[in-house]
Write a protein that holds these residues in place. Structure first.
Motif, PDB file in Angstrom:
ATOM      1  N   THR A   3       6.039 -43.221  13.598  1.00 15.59           N
ATOM      2  CA  THR A   3       6.091 -41.858  13.061  1.00 15.59           C
ATOM      3  C   THR A   3       5.492 -40.925  14.109  1.00 15.59           C
ATOM      4  OG1 THR A   3       5.876 -42.639  10.781  1.00 15.59           O
ATOM      5  CG2 THR A   3       5.338 -40.332  11.216  1.00 15.59           C
ATOM      6  N   GLU A   6       3.634 -34.119  14.967  1.00 12.84           N
ATOM      7  CA  GLU A   6       4.352 -32.879  14.703  1.00 12.84           C
ATOM      8  C   GLU A   6       4.811 -32.232  16.016  1.00 12.84           C
ATOM      9  OE1 GLU A   6       3.696 -28.559  12.455  1.00 12.84           O
ATOM     10  OE2 GLU A   6       2.087 -30.064  12.503  1.00 12.84           O
ATOM     11  N   ARG A   9       9.913 -35.064  19.135  1.00 15.94           N
ATOM     12  CA  ARG A   9      11.151 -35.650  18.637  1.00 15.94           C
ATOM     13  C   ARG A   9      11.521 -36.854  19.494  1.00 15.94           C
ATOM     14  NH1 ARG A   9      11.369 -30.353  18.844  1.00 15.94           N
ATOM     15  NH2 ARG A   9      12.646 -30.201  20.714  1.00 15.94           N
ATOM     16  N   SER A  11      12.030 -41.209  19.677  1.00 15.06           N
ATOM     17  CA  SER A  11      11.642 -42.478  19.079  1.00 15.06           C
ATOM     18  C   SER A  11      10.695 -43.212  20.013  1.00 15.06           C
ATOM     19  CB  SER A  11      12.877 -43.347  18.804  1.00 15.06           C
ATOM     20  OG  SER A  11      13.566 -43.629  20.017  1.00 15.06           O
ATOM     21  N   THR A  17       1.856 -46.104  20.720  1.00 14.87           N
ATOM     22  CA  THR A  17       1.325 -44.922  20.030  1.00 14.87           C
ATOM     23  C   THR A  17       0.475 -44.058  20.961  1.00 14.87           C
ATOM     24  OG1 THR A  17       1.309 -46.075  17.910  1.00 14.87           O
ATOM     25  CG2 THR A  17      -0.131 -44.167  18.110  1.00 14.87           C
TER      26      THR A  17
END
Length: 401
Positions: A3, A6, A9, A11, A17
């Motif tokens: 995820t 914010e 965009r 993947s 991470t």
């Protein structure tokens, strides 16, 4: 898939991470324009992310296929074209350039080798010696001819950065060997074999997805202080050569505005228009023993020799920072990494020990912030290497179990 924070965009593998968060912080707090990061591990994509906007007005979102003018990041891609030709026996690094390009023997250049061109030791860095009109810089065929006719200066044999002429020198050499322009060779030697897009020398015909540059005017030499400072600096032997390798009369005009005139020219030193993932794909060849996945571009022997020569000088009596077109690019956990940076901070990077390759682009060009901007990729790399190390330990533990 991870995820994403914010505003980011794309993947990413959840094991990566940390570099995703580092990228998000960097753009949210500091860069504030647009850009992209791509990371491949043994050729496979593990991070493909982008953020921000691609136009000077800040209205057009950066997309997956947005490319950017990358300046000297271009040199690393051009160098791989040369290595492809060498791998097939069409070039030899220690053969004089004039044996392939007879016109190049003019001006006493008969002993300059292919290795000398790649190592910036040809003594042909000074733009003032080859430009008759400012607009000449946009005509790559003319400038290849000028390089063939030029006489080396006193820096012959010394590692003096050929910031712009590097592209014309290698373009002329490769044209003499193959009959193709460097832009064509990008397609036939790299893009088509790898099955990638977003790898263009000069702005592509369909340039809707090319990011505009964002930043103040580059015309520092036209200011009240800039002119005398530049005039004084070019008289200092080494400093002057560095300046004259990049600066020429009215040169700021070619680099001014959101869409620089220079970006329409074909110069294998400075006008590469790339996506981050195209850069990472090309550099994965250096990171994975000459392959990108199942596609082999270089033989293992050529790749290993290239990496060895990048980290240790092939000639200990002639110090140089650039070996066969790349500079050492170590970071914590990756002491043998190599790559090439571009003006503003874009770059390509490969670590042959971990199999990592990285491409990074953005569209800010601000000379006031340039010293910091040139470190942007270096700030991201440690988190990439740590994430890959953790991922590989996990894979080994799984196999052992």
């Amino acid at each position: 898939m991870l995820t994403l924070p914010e505003g980011i965009r794309g993947s990413a593998d959840p094991r990566f991470t940390a570099p995703v968060r580092a990228f998000a912080r960097l753009f949210a707090r500091y860069v504030r324009t647009g850009g992209a990061l791509s990371v491949r591990l043994r050729g496979e994509p593990v991070v493909r992310i982008w953020t921000g906007t691609a136009d000077a007005a800040g209205e057009v979102p950066w997309q997956e296929d947005t490319s950017a003018l990358t300046f000297s990041t271009t040199k690393g891609i051009t160098s791989l074209v040369v290595h492809r030709l060498a791998d097939r026996g069409l070039l030899d690094y220690d053969t004089p350039v004039a044996e392939y390009w007879p016109e190049f023997a003019a001006g006493g250049k008969h002993s300059i080798t292919v290795r000398d061109l790649l190592a910036h030791r040809a003594g042909l860095s000074d733009l003032r010696r080859v430009l008759e009109q400012p607009g000449d810089v946009l005509d790559h065929v003319l400038m290849e001819q000028r390089m063939a006719a030029a006489t080396p200066d006193w820096t012959r044999g010394l590692p003096v950065y050929h910031a712009v002429t590097f592209g014309w020198l290698l373009g002329g050499l490769c044209r003499a060997v193959t009959g193709q322009s460097m832009a064509e060779l990008y397609r036939t030697e790299l893009a088509e074999p790898l099955g990638i897009t977003g790898l263009s020398l000069g702005r592509p015909a369909d340039d809707a997805r090319v990011a505009e540059l964002v930043g103040p005017s580059l015309d520092l030499t036209g200011t009240r202080l800039g002119k005398p400072i530049t005039a004084a600096a070019v008289r200092v032997p080494i400093v002057g050569k560095i300046i004259s390798s990049m600066h020429f009369t009215d040169g700021e005009r070619a680099l001014s505005g959101p869409i620089p005139e220079l970006s329409y020219s074909e110069n294998g030193a400075a006008t590469g228009v790339f996506t981050a993932d195209a850069i990472a794909s090309v550099y994965s060849v250096l990171a994975d023993d000459g392959c990108r996945g199942d596609t082999r571009l270089l033989s293992p022997g050529t790749t290993r020799a290239l990496i060895r020569s990048t980290n240790t000088s092939p000639d200990p009596n002639r110090l140089t920072f650039w070996h066969l077109g790349y500079h050492p690019f170590p970071t914590v956990g990756a002491p043998r990494a190599l790559g090439h940076m571009g003006l503003g901070g874009s770059g390509g990077w490969a670590d042959p020990d971990s199999g990592l390759s990285v491409g990074f682009v953005h569209n800010r060009l601000d000379l006031v912030r340039l010293p910091l901007d040139m470190t942007l990729m270096s700030l991201l790399l440690p988190s990439v290497v740590r994430a890959a190390s953790t991922a590989q330990r996990g894979e080994k533990a799984t196999r052992a179990a």
